[in-house]
Design an enzyme around this catalytic site. Structure first.
Site, PDB file in Angstrom:
ATOM      1  CG  LEU A  37       5.859   3.838   7.521  1.00  0.00           C
ATOM      2  CD1 LEU A  37       7.201   4.384   7.981  1.00  0.00           C
ATOM      3  CD2 LEU A  37       5.794   3.820   6.011  1.00  0.00           C
ATOM      4  CG  ASP A  38       4.097  -2.423   4.553  1.00  0.00           C
ATOM      5  OD1 ASP A  38       3.065  -2.544   5.226  1.00  0.00           O
ATOM      6  OD2 ASP A  38       4.104  -2.361   3.313  1.00  0.00           O
ATOM      7  CB  ALA A  39       8.111  -4.896   9.173  1.00  0.00           C
ATOM      8  CB  SER A  51       8.205   0.979   4.699  1.00  0.00           C
ATOM      9  OG  SER A  51       7.632   0.275   3.617  1.00  0.00           O
TER      10      SER A  51
END
Length: 208
Positions: A45-47, A49
């Site tokens: 997951l992106d930071a 998100s």
């Protein structure tokens, strides 16, 4: 088949989906939450998100989640391998925008697979929202909408790019489910270890 376990983790905003900090930003890493060095991340997951992150020490499980069975370009992957996100977007989503998301969106790296996109009221979300730090940006006189969006592939920053492409900039992104496992009522930063049963292996299409 030997049994193994997975860890469900409610990743906070601003935490990188990695254990080692090899960047020059202010984001923290998973090393602040885990000390089991055998765990590997099954789908990042992106930071920026939030939500469900799955970790496992079983390579078969990792592969089943990150590399679901191949399908032809006109079909969805198996629904059990879908990933569902709760997406707060800027503006009121229209039926045409939802239809575009459902049919697939043309991005720079190709058209996305057909997806599921449903407009929901905040009160209908399957979780009790927590306060995000920092809070989302809000503009006066511009309403926001919540979508439940299920995708069947994993292009880079796919959900954000999909909603932006149809005119709905993403303000907040929370992953709710992955491959049949759900975030449930895990609090932010909380984790839950699950011992995998034969039913779980079947769910993940893992055979002896």
């Amino acid at each position: 088949m030997s049994t193994s376990s997975i860890v469900l983790f409610n990743k906070p905003y601003g935490v990188q989906s990695q254990f080692r900090d090899d960047s020059n930003n202010d984001h923290t890493t998973l090393s602040e939450y885990f000390n089991d060095k055998s765990l590997r991340i099954a789908g990042r997951l992106d930071a920026t998100s939030e939500g469900l992150l799955i970790l496992t020490d079983d390579g078969r499980v990792n592969k089943a989640i990150t590399q679901p069975p191949k399908t032809n370009k006109f079909a969805r992957s198996t629904t059990k391998q879908g990933k569902t996100y709760l997406v707060q977007v800027e503006g009121l989503a229209t039926p045409l925008q939802l239809l575009a998301l459902t049919k697939g969106v043309l991005l720079k790296d190709g058209k996305t697979l057909p997806a599921k996109a449903v407009l929901v009221n905040e009160a209908e979300l399957p979780i009790q929202l927590w306060q995000r730090d920092p809070p989302i940006r809000e503009r006066k006189n511009i309403p926001t909408s919540w979508l439940m969006l299920t995708i069947y592939e994993g292009k880079n920053r796919q959900v954000r790019r999909m909603t932006a492409q149809v005119g709905l900039p993403c303000l907040r992104l929370i992953r709710w489910s992955v491959a049949g496992f759900e975030l449930g009522d895990l609090a932010v930063g909380e984790q839950l270890r699950i011992e995998l049963s034969p039913e779980h292996y079947k769910q993940l299409a893992i055979n002896d």
